[in-house]
Design an enzyme around this catalytic site. Structure first.
Site, PDB file in Angstrom:
ATOM      1  N   CYS A  82       0.832  -1.215   0.000  1.00  0.00           N
ATOM      2  CA  CYS A  82       0.000   0.000   0.000  1.00  0.00           C
ATOM      3  C   CYS A  82       0.865   1.262   0.000  1.00  0.00           C
ATOM      4  CB  CYS A  82      -0.936  -0.011   1.201  1.00  0.00           C
ATOM      5  SG  CYS A  82      -2.385   1.062   0.977  1.00  0.00           S
ATOM      6  N   ASP A 109      -6.265  -2.439  11.322  1.00  0.00           N
ATOM      7  CA  ASP A 109      -5.088  -1.569  11.295  1.00  0.00           C
ATOM      8  C   ASP A 109      -4.891  -0.929  12.656  1.00  0.00           C
ATOM      9  OD1 ASP A 109      -2.911  -0.207  10.348  1.00  0.00           O
ATOM     10  OD2 ASP A 109      -4.003   1.046   8.932  1.00  0.00           O
TER      11      ASP A 109
END
Length: 226
Positions: free
Chosen positions: A6, A139
Site C-alpha cells: 500500500c 489496522d
C-alpha cells in the site's frame, strides 16, 4: 497468503511489487505523506499486469465521490478506511453491483487494548452479520492517525478477538508490519492477508526494492523465518 503493498505513488514501485509476487497494490486518497490524486493513479493503472488487484484507500467520503474516483482510476477494489458505515457499504454494493470489491477497515487503538478488543469484536460481528463485506482489514490506530504510522497493535490481545469474532471473515492484518516481523504476525494471528506501507519504504511514498522482496518472501514462507 494475500499480500497488499500500500501507499504507492509511482509506476515503478507498483510494477516491482507485482513482479515480486504481490497480489494487490494500494493507493491512498486520504491525507497522508502517501496521498495521491485520481489523475495520478489513472496514469498508472493502465500499465499494470492483468490480475493485479488495484485498491483505493478512502477516508469518509460520500458514495458518489468514491464511485467517481474508482471509475476514473480503474480500481478493482475500494477500501473504506474512514470508520465503519454499513449504510455506505450498502450504497456502494448496490452501485458497484459486484464489479468493484469492498474491504472494510477497523481500527485497533494501540494504547487501549482492552477497550479496542471489545470495539473491534463488535464491529467484526456487525460486518459479518451484514454480509456485504467479506474482507476486513485490522489496522493500528495511534491518536488521530488512521494508518501509515509504522506502529503495530497488540497481536497477543488480538488473537483471541479474531478467533472469537472474526472466524467468518477474511481478516487482513496491517499496522507496523515489516520484513522482520510479518512472519511472527502471521504465525500468531493466522490472517487471510497482510498489508504493508511504511515498513517497505526507503522514504514516504517510495519503496525499497530490498525491503519489498524480503517482506513478500517472509509473508509467503512464515514457517521458514525465525
Amino acid at each position: 497468503m494475500w499480500i497488499k503493498i500500500c501507499g504507492n505513488t509511482n509506476l515503478d514501485d507498483v510494477r516491482l511489487a507485482a513482479e515480486l509476487g504481490a497480489d494487490a497494490v494500494g493507493f491512498v486518497f486520504a491525507p497522508s505523506p502517501r496521498q495521491v490524486t485520481a489523475a495520478e493513479v489513472a496514469r498508472i493503472t493502465p500499465h499494470l499486469p492483468e490480475g493485479l488487484e488495484c485498491v483505493g484507500v478512502f477516508p469518509a467520503l460520500e458514495a458518489q465521490q468514491i464511485v467517481g474516483i474508482a471509475q476514473e482510476c480503474g480500481l478493482s477494489t475500494v477500501q473504506l478506511h474512514g470508520g465503519v458505515s454499513l449504510d455506505l457499504v450498502r450504497q456502494l454494493d448496490e452501485i458497484f453491483s459486484g464489479q468493484v470489491r469492498l474491504i472494510q477497515t477497523v481500527h485497533w487503538q494501540v494504547d487501549a487494548d482492552a477497550a479496542s478488543a471489545a470495539v473491534v469484536a463488535q464491529q467484526l460481528r456487525q460486518i459479518e452479520a451484514d454480509g456485504l463485506v467479506g474482507r476486513v482489514l485490522v489496522d493500528a490506530k495511534v491518536g488521530p492517525a488512521l494508518g501509515g504510522t509504522g506502529v503495530s497493535f497488540n497481536w497477543n490481545a488480538a488473537r483471541a478477538t479474531f478467533a472469537e469474532a472474526g472466524a467468518g471473515l477474511k481478516l487482513i492484518v496491517a499496522g507496523g508490519l515489516r520484513p522482520e516481523n510479518v512472519a511472527d504476525a502471521i504465525r500468531k494471528l493466522a490472517p487471510w492477508g497482510v498489508d504493508v506501507a511504511s515498513g517497505v519504504e526507503q522514504s514516504p511514498g517510495r519503496k525499497s526494492p530490498e525491503k519489498l522482496a524480503a517482506f513478500i518472501h517472509a509473508a509467503r514462507n512464515p514457517d521458514m523465518v525465525v
